[in-house]
Design a protein around this motif. Structure first.
Motif, PDB file in Angstrom:
ATOM      1  N   PHE A 131       0.722  -1.141   0.109  1.00 62.78           N
ATOM      2  CA  PHE A 131      -0.164  -0.316  -0.180  1.00 62.78           C
ATOM      3  C   PHE A 131       0.894   1.212   0.149  1.00 62.78           C
ATOM      4  O   PHE A 131       0.321   2.139  -0.327  1.00 62.78           O
ATOM      5  CB  PHE A 131      -0.863   0.188   1.256  1.00 62.78           C
ATOM      6  CG  PHE A 131      -1.938  -1.188   0.931  1.00 62.78           C
ATOM      7  CD1 PHE A 131      -3.198  -0.828   0.223  1.00 62.78           C
ATOM      8  CD2 PHE A 131      -1.927  -2.428   1.676  1.00 62.78           C
ATOM      9  CE1 PHE A 131      -4.014  -1.978  -0.004  1.00 62.78           C
ATOM     10  CE2 PHE A 131      -2.866  -3.267   1.488  1.00 62.78           C
ATOM     11  CZ  PHE A 131      -4.054  -3.111   0.634  1.00 62.78           C
ATOM     12  N   LEU A 163       1.054   1.772  -3.814  1.00 66.31           N
ATOM     13  CA  LEU A 163      -0.548   1.967  -4.249  1.00 66.31           C
ATOM     14  C   LEU A 163      -0.973   3.284  -4.119  1.00 66.31           C
ATOM     15  O   LEU A 163      -1.738   3.708  -4.964  1.00 66.31           O
ATOM     16  CB  LEU A 163      -1.111   0.843  -3.880  1.00 66.31           C
ATOM     17  CG  LEU A 163      -0.988  -0.854  -4.654  1.00 66.31           C
ATOM     18  CD1 LEU A 163      -2.007  -1.605  -3.921  1.00 66.31           C
ATOM     19  CD2 LEU A 163      -1.175  -0.572  -6.021  1.00 66.31           C
ATOM     20  N   LEU A 202       0.041   5.618  -6.926  1.00 63.85           N
ATOM     21  CA  LEU A 202      -0.100   5.221  -7.907  1.00 63.85           C
ATOM     22  C   LEU A 202      -0.989   6.147  -8.943  1.00 63.85           C
ATOM     23  O   LEU A 202      -0.567   6.383 -10.113  1.00 63.85           O
ATOM     24  CB  LEU A 202      -0.655   3.625  -8.013  1.00 63.85           C
ATOM     25  CG  LEU A 202      -1.104   3.141  -9.380  1.00 63.85           C
ATOM     26  CD1 LEU A 202       0.331   2.950 -10.339  1.00 63.85           C
ATOM     27  CD2 LEU A 202      -1.554   1.700  -9.698  1.00 63.85           C
ATOM     28  N   GLY A 261      -6.505   2.712 -10.366  1.00 64.47           N
ATOM     29  CA  GLY A 261      -6.042   2.316  -9.095  1.00 64.47           C
ATOM     30  C   GLY A 261      -7.284   1.202  -8.379  1.00 64.47           C
ATOM     31  O   GLY A 261      -7.053   0.428  -7.731  1.00 64.47           O
ATOM     32  N   PHE A 311      -7.360  -2.726  -8.691  1.00 64.79           N
ATOM     33  CA  PHE A 311      -6.914  -3.383  -7.478  1.00 64.79           C
ATOM     34  C   PHE A 311      -7.963  -4.477  -6.812  1.00 64.79           C
ATOM     35  O   PHE A 311      -7.702  -5.640  -6.501  1.00 64.79           O
ATOM     36  CB  PHE A 311      -6.091  -2.638  -6.323  1.00 64.79           C
ATOM     37  CG  PHE A 311      -5.688  -3.469  -5.214  1.00 64.79           C
ATOM     38  CD1 PHE A 311      -4.334  -3.796  -5.285  1.00 64.79           C
ATOM     39  CD2 PHE A 311      -6.494  -3.610  -4.139  1.00 64.79           C
ATOM     40  CE1 PHE A 311      -3.748  -4.447  -4.072  1.00 64.79           C
ATOM     41  CE2 PHE A 311      -5.915  -4.195  -2.988  1.00 64.79           C
ATOM     42  CZ  PHE A 311      -4.647  -4.837  -2.982  1.00 64.79           C
ATOM     43  N   CYS A 357       4.451  -4.824  -9.905  1.00 63.98           N
ATOM     44  CA  CYS A 357       5.295  -3.656 -10.012  1.00 63.98           C
ATOM     45  C   CYS A 357       6.326  -3.266 -11.021  1.00 63.98           C
ATOM     46  O   CYS A 357       6.447  -2.291 -11.386  1.00 63.98           O
ATOM     47  CB  CYS A 357       6.061  -3.751  -8.481  1.00 63.98           C
ATOM     48  SG  CYS A 357       5.056  -3.801  -7.127  1.00 63.98           S
ATOM     49  N   TYR A 379       4.255  -1.302 -13.533  1.00 68.31           N
ATOM     50  CA  TYR A 379       4.250   0.129 -13.172  1.00 68.31           C
ATOM     51  C   TYR A 379       5.445   0.750 -13.637  1.00 68.31           C
ATOM     52  O   TYR A 379       5.487   1.956 -14.093  1.00 68.31           O
ATOM     53  CB  TYR A 379       3.908   0.159 -11.648  1.00 68.31           C
ATOM     54  CG  TYR A 379       2.703  -0.493 -11.177  1.00 68.31           C
ATOM     55  CD1 TYR A 379       1.388  -0.228 -11.812  1.00 68.31           C
ATOM     56  CD2 TYR A 379       2.486  -0.979  -9.814  1.00 68.31           C
ATOM     57  CE1 TYR A 379       0.294  -0.748 -11.459  1.00 68.31           C
ATOM     58  CE2 TYR A 379       1.612  -1.374  -9.372  1.00 68.31           C
ATOM     59  CZ  TYR A 379       0.410  -1.347 -10.156  1.00 68.31           C
ATOM     60  OH  TYR A 379      -0.891  -1.802  -9.533  1.00 68.31           O
ATOM     61  N   SER A 422      -2.291  -3.065 -12.046  1.00 66.80           N
ATOM     62  CA  SER A 422      -3.318  -3.143 -10.769  1.00 66.80           C
ATOM     63  C   SER A 422      -4.336  -4.244 -10.598  1.00 66.80           C
ATOM     64  O   SER A 422      -4.425  -4.789  -9.504  1.00 66.80           O
ATOM     65  CB  SER A 422      -4.130  -1.837 -11.155  1.00 66.80           C
ATOM     66  OG  SER A 422      -3.451  -0.701 -10.952  1.00 66.80           O
ATOM     67  N   SER A 465      -1.751  -6.764  -8.957  1.00 71.26           N
ATOM     68  CA  SER A 465      -1.613  -6.442  -7.765  1.00 71.26           C
ATOM     69  C   SER A 465      -2.643  -6.849  -6.766  1.00 71.26           C
ATOM     70  O   SER A 465      -2.320  -7.404  -5.580  1.00 71.26           O
ATOM     71  CB  SER A 465      -1.549  -4.697  -7.509  1.00 71.26           C
ATOM     72  OG  SER A 465      -0.134  -4.393  -8.334  1.00 71.26           O
ATOM     73  N   TYR A 483      -2.013  -9.848  -3.925  1.00 64.83           N
ATOM     74  CA  TYR A 483      -2.145  -9.359  -2.831  1.00 64.83           C
ATOM     75  C   TYR A 483      -2.745 -10.284  -1.808  1.00 64.83           C
ATOM     76  O   TYR A 483      -2.368 -10.838  -0.765  1.00 64.83           O
ATOM     77  CB  TYR A 483      -2.536  -7.790  -2.489  1.00 64.83           C
ATOM     78  CG  TYR A 483      -3.139  -7.524  -1.329  1.00 64.83           C
ATOM     79  CD1 TYR A 483      -2.139  -7.232  -0.248  1.00 64.83           C
ATOM     80  CD2 TYR A 483      -4.169  -7.732  -0.658  1.00 64.83           C
ATOM     81  CE1 TYR A 483      -2.049  -6.711   1.097  1.00 64.83           C
ATOM     82  CE2 TYR A 483      -4.482  -7.133   0.447  1.00 64.83           C
ATOM     83  CZ  TYR A 483      -3.572  -6.767   1.554  1.00 64.83           C
ATOM     84  OH  TYR A 483      -3.859  -6.601   2.690  1.00 64.83           O
TER      85      TYR A 483
END
Length: 400
Positions: free
Chosen positions: A238, A241, A244, A263, A266, A301, A304, A317, A320, A324
């Protein structure tokens, strides 16, 4: 007390069928709690006009909710262990209804701050104690898939909070957004009363004192490992993020709506995990889920940092969110088993460590973003996340 009980030992869950209706209602309460966290973000201009103050002062309604939510995590764990997790969640839902209704009717900014403090303080007990109750009542073999279904409410709530606030502000008024939250909390509380299983409110005979339950949990080495891992996970994931949308705007020239939508993917990735969670759990097991999650987050990542177009960030995203929850679902399942006799306290500490990790990560990235190119921030995170996944995967193997 050198090791936490293994999933097969001292298991407090019974072999009774999974209480699907109760878990659905708990997910609805979790949706409202997560939605309340973000619902004020798009309302700040309207609140500043309503109360004749600056946007900065109006932002106190966001800050005071977050502070109350974080601080009261410590309180609700011992309360749930002593007075019953189910009963405490039910009471918290009714208190959140009162707080949300107070926000809808608040005649002044001070009144709004009081209402938001009550909502944040009471909302702190819903998600962790609901998870702890699931840990008490669902066998370990079914628990991760059950928790995955439960957290759907949390994921959707976090994603929908800003959207709901904005829609109400643009249509029938911002006060109606809080009235809607109050109605959801009230309905959830009434349904929990109606569905309450026998003995759900019976208090437990535990040692007195506020710090004693926390010390009991931290005495387990495995509990300390899980809490450290979720703190680092929250900080790494986070921390980047949070920045982002700004990164996408500055690099690709997108507007706030488009960058916010990127975003928000996610959450879509998280829901994707929920959809296939049962198959993944059966095929990969806990160790495989954690290791795979670290690798997926690494790829995200890298997209990104290196992607030549904003579409790469959109894919990042999605990955991610998926990666996660590969790690986080395993962590939260183990959190329900860190200290079965103190399960409410254990899961509350888990939630608190995640919250503190997120705060630390955002603060760290905020300090670095002015000094380090964003590509290096995403690249460094791409290296650290698979290492974190490998660390916890090895810890799971050693424990097994």
């Amino acid at each position: 007390m050198s090791a936490a009980p293994s999933p097969s030992a001292n298991e407090s869950a019974t072999s009774a069928p999974v209480p699907h209706r109760i878990i659905l209602v708990l997910a609805i309460a979790a949706f409202a709690s997560a939605c309340a966290f973000r619902i004020c973000d798009p309302l700040l201009p309207q609140l500043s006009l309503e109360y004749g103050t600056s946007t900065g002062e109006a932002a106190g309604v966001v800050t005071i909710f977050a502070v109350a939510y974080g601080v009261f995590q410590f309180l609700f764990g011992p309360l749930g262990d002593r007075y019953g997790k189910y009963r405490t969640v039910t009471a918290a839902a009714f208190l959140c209804a009162v707080g949300s209704l107070g926000a809808a009717l608040a005649p002044s900014l001070n009144g709004m701050l009081v209402a938001r403090f009550l909502s944040g303080a009471a909302g702190a007990g819903i998600i962790p104690l609901a998870m702890a109750w699931i840990g008490d009542n669902v066998d370990y073999a079914q628990r991760q898939a059950t928790l995955a279904r439960f957290i759907t409410g949390t994921i959707i709530g976090m994603a929908a909070g800003q959207l709901i606030g904005g829609v109400f502000a643009d249509t029938i008024g911002w006060r109606a957004a809080f009235a809607m939250l109050a109605a959801i909390y009230l309905a959830a509380g009434l349904l929990l009363i109606r569905l309450a299983p026998a003995g759900s409110g019976a208090p437990q005979a535990l040692a007195p004192g506020f710090l004693a339950p926390i010390r009991d949990v931290l005495a387990y080495p495995w509990a300390r490992t899980v809490l450290l891992t979720v703190f680092l996970e929250g900080a790494l994931v986070f921390g980047v993020l949070a920045f982002l949308p700004t990164y996408v705007q500055q690099r690709f020239g997108l507007g706030p709506t488009a960058s916010g939508a990127i975003g928000g993917l996610f959450a879509v990735g998280g829901i994707g995990y929920v959809v296939v969670s049962r198959k993944l759990i059966d095929s990969l097991g806990e160790t495989g889920l954690v290791a795979a999650g670290g690798l997926v987050l690494m790829i995200a990542c890298a997209l990104y940092a290196l992607g030549p177009a904003w579409t790469w960030c959109a894919v990042g995203s999605l990955l991610s969110g998926f990666g996660y929850y590969l790690i986080h679902s395993t962590l939260q399942t183990n959190a329900t088993q860190m200290a079965p006799a103190r399960r409410g306290t254990a899961v509350a500490l888990f939630a608190c460590c995640l919250f503190l990790g997120q705060s630390a990560g955002v603060a760290t990235v905020a300090a670095l973003v002015q000094r380090v190119d964003a590509h290096w921030l995403f690249g460094g995170t791409a290296v650290l996340l698979p290492l974190l996944g490998a660390f916890f995967a090895q810890a799971l193997k050693r424990r097994a």
